[in-house]
Write a protein that holds these residues in place. Structure first.
Motif, mmCIF file in Angstrom:
data_model
loop_
_atom_site.group_PDB
_atom_site.id
_atom_site.type_symbol
_atom_site.label_atom_id
_atom_site.label_comp_id
_atom_site.label_asym_id
_atom_site.label_seq_id
_atom_site.Cartn_x
_atom_site.Cartn_y
_atom_site.Cartn_z
ATOM 1 N N GLN A 135 26.271 48.037 28.599
ATOM 2 C CA GLN A 135 27.137 48.890 27.781
ATOM 3 C C GLN A 135 26.857 48.704 26.292
ATOM 4 O OE1 GLN A 135 31.408 48.995 29.013
ATOM 5 N NE2 GLN A 135 30.739 47.744 30.756
ATOM 6 N N ASP A 176 34.126 48.104 30.173
ATOM 7 C CA ASP A 176 34.512 48.237 31.582
ATOM 8 C C ASP A 176 34.047 46.987 32.323
ATOM 9 O OD1 ASP A 176 35.118 48.912 34.150
ATOM 10 O OD2 ASP A 176 34.009 50.809 34.166
ATOM 11 N N ALA A 196 35.483 45.993 35.369
ATOM 12 C CA ALA A 196 35.985 46.043 36.746
ATOM 13 C C ALA A 196 34.802 45.954 37.705
ATOM 14 C CB ALA A 196 36.767 47.330 36.981
ATOM 15 N N SER A 254 33.331 48.948 39.509
ATOM 16 C CA SER A 254 32.662 49.983 38.716
ATOM 17 C C SER A 254 31.183 49.711 38.529
ATOM 18 C CB SER A 254 33.326 50.089 37.336
ATOM 19 O OG SER A 254 33.046 48.932 36.547
ATOM 20 N N TYR A 255 30.705 48.576 39.048
ATOM 21 C CA TYR A 255 29.310 48.192 38.820
ATOM 22 C C TYR A 255 28.647 47.818 40.146
ATOM 23 C CZ TYR A 255 25.386 46.391 36.055
ATOM 24 O OH TYR A 255 24.152 46.193 35.485
#
Length: 462
Positions: free
Chosen positions: A380, A428, A430, A433-434
């Motif tokens: 990110q 993010d 969580a 989410s990955y």
């Protein structure tokens, strides 16, 4: 034991006593081995009658007495110890139940290794089909679990440490893909290894004359074996390949069992073997529930791998007939294949009945302050800081979080400048989410398995 005793060695094997696949053990039993030789002698006579080498009436009479009831096993082994091989006394016992004409046609034109190798091929074929059936059970169990847990998030581990998020289904999909490949490989190796052998004393089949090839192909057809036209008395590559291929499947079973053992450690506790009263109990520690089936799988799998490699030494046989290398097979082949079948059967049962604890998996994801999301955060940050800068910042945040007992998100926020925070936006972290291609991996593995299973059933009826 001495040469006048008909008793056989029957050593006590605790692992087999507790967990052996009895079907495969039966395929390699004393009775089954001798009956396989008898079946070959019977089919040989009938095949020779097909080619006009001997009379059909002689062949029918020979086939009619090729039964275990006509064999004195105690006497067979006494005489085999003297000769060195069992076929010479076996043939005499068959002939003793026949009148003079057909008695003189038993084992006509064949040599001992022809009978034993062709009988071995019958046992290999039966074992392979049993293994394919067991692998089907294992593949089906893994496919069900892969689908059920495609979204069950857990930590992937590299070098024994948490790495990035994955799903339990994606982890199982890797095992399922291995089982799929093993199923294909064993099916192919089976078709190559179950070859007929009828090449006579020195491999030229001179004793059967012009009808030699015709008889050999008829014999293969009668027994459902692969016809070949080049002798393999000392050419053992196909047999070695079959054993090594099967042992590779056993190695996958060991890897699966070790995974279950590791994930069921008290400190991890994400999965466990199925429960049962006193199952895995300790004689002195009442709290214990040891992974006893996985331990047996590991024992069988390591045995299969160790004995399979000795088949490479059996390939060193010289001239047209071995002088000792063949004997290696008598021990290595049954032990390799029986151990493999036992490992696969136990693994199939374990895969079908394993207990999975998603809550423990979720708890472990947060256990290290969310550090397994470091790569995700680094990615990110890359647009703002570049890859090297993002890596260095993520590395520093992880180091400080571990040293201070805090979490990844807190340390990142402390390290970022206000301008960087504004450029990056909310982080993010969580785990769900990955997950990358985790879901697609599950679908691909299950689809490939289902196609392989369908092809196997269509072609072999397994």
């Amino acid at each position: 034991m001495n040469e006048t005793s008909g008793s056989r060695v029957g050593w006590f094997n605790l692992l087999d006593t507790l967990h052996a696949d009895t079907v495969t053990a039966g395929i390699w039993s004393e009775d089954a081995a001798v009956q396989a030789w008898l079946d070959v002698e019977a089919a040989l006579a009938q095949s020779q009658a097909d080619a006009g080498v001997i009379a059909r009436s002689d062949a029918d009479q020979i086939a009619g007495v090729c039964t275990l009831d006509n064999i004195d096993l105690d006497s067979l082994w006494i005489q085999a110890r003297i000769v060195g091989y069992p076929i010479h006394p076996l043939v005499r016992m068959i002939a003793a139940n026949l009148p003079a004409g057909p008695a003189g046609r038993v084992h006509y034109g064949a040599t001992t290794q022809d009978i034993m190798d062709t009988g071995l091929s019958l046992q290999l074929d039966r074992t392979a089909r049993r293994l394919l059936g067991l692998l089907t059970d294992l593949g089906d169990a893994l496919a069900r679990q892969t689908e059920e847990h495609a979204g069950t998030v857990m930590a992937a581990r590299t070098h024994g440490q948490q790495a990035v998020p994955t799903t339990f289904g994606a982890k199982l999909a890797v095992f399922l893909a291995e089982v799929t490949r093993h199923t294909r490989d064993i099916d192919q190796a089976r078709r190559e290894a179950v070859a007929v052998s009828l090449f006579g004393a020195g491999g030229t089949n001179a004793a059967l004359g012009e009808q030699a090839a015709q008889v050999r192909h008829a014999l293969a057809g009668r027994l459902g074996l692969t016809p070949v036209d080049v002798p393999w008395h000392v050419s053992r590559d196909r047999l070695a390949r079959f054993c090594l291929t099967c042992s590779a499947a056993a190695a996958t079973c060991v890897r699966f069992a070790r995974e279950i053992v590791d994930l069921s450690r008290s400190e991890i506790a994400e999965v466990r073997e199925r429960d049962g009263h006193h199952r895995g109990a300790s004689s002195t520690m009442p709290q214990k529930a040891n992974p006893i089936i996985c331990e047996a799988i590991i024992g069988f799998g390591i045995t299969a791998g160790s004995t399979a490699t000795s088949m490479l030494r059996a390939m060193e046989a010289g001239h047209e007939r071995s002088a000792g290398e063949w004997q290696v097979e008598w021990h290595a082949v049954p032990l390799t294949l029986a151990s493999c079948a036992s490992a696969v059967r136990l693994t199939a049962d374990t895969a079908a009945t394993i207990q999975v604890f998603p809550e423990a998996m979720a708890g472990n994801l947060a256990r290290d302050g969310g550090l397994l999301m470091s790569e995700a955060v680094m990615m990110q940050l890359t647009d703002v800081l570049g890859r090297a800068g993002a890596f260095d910042l993520a590395y520093q945040a992880a180091k400080q979080a571990r040293a201070g007992g805090t979490d990844l998100a807190t340390e990142f926020q402390a390290l970022l400048t206000p301008e960087q925070r504004a450029g990056v936006g909310p982080l993010d972290i969580a785990p769900e989410s990955y997950l990358g291609e985790a879901a697609a991996i599950c679908v691909a593995a299950v689809t490939d398995w289902q196609q392989t299973r369908k092809e196997l059933i269509t072609r072999e009826g397994v």
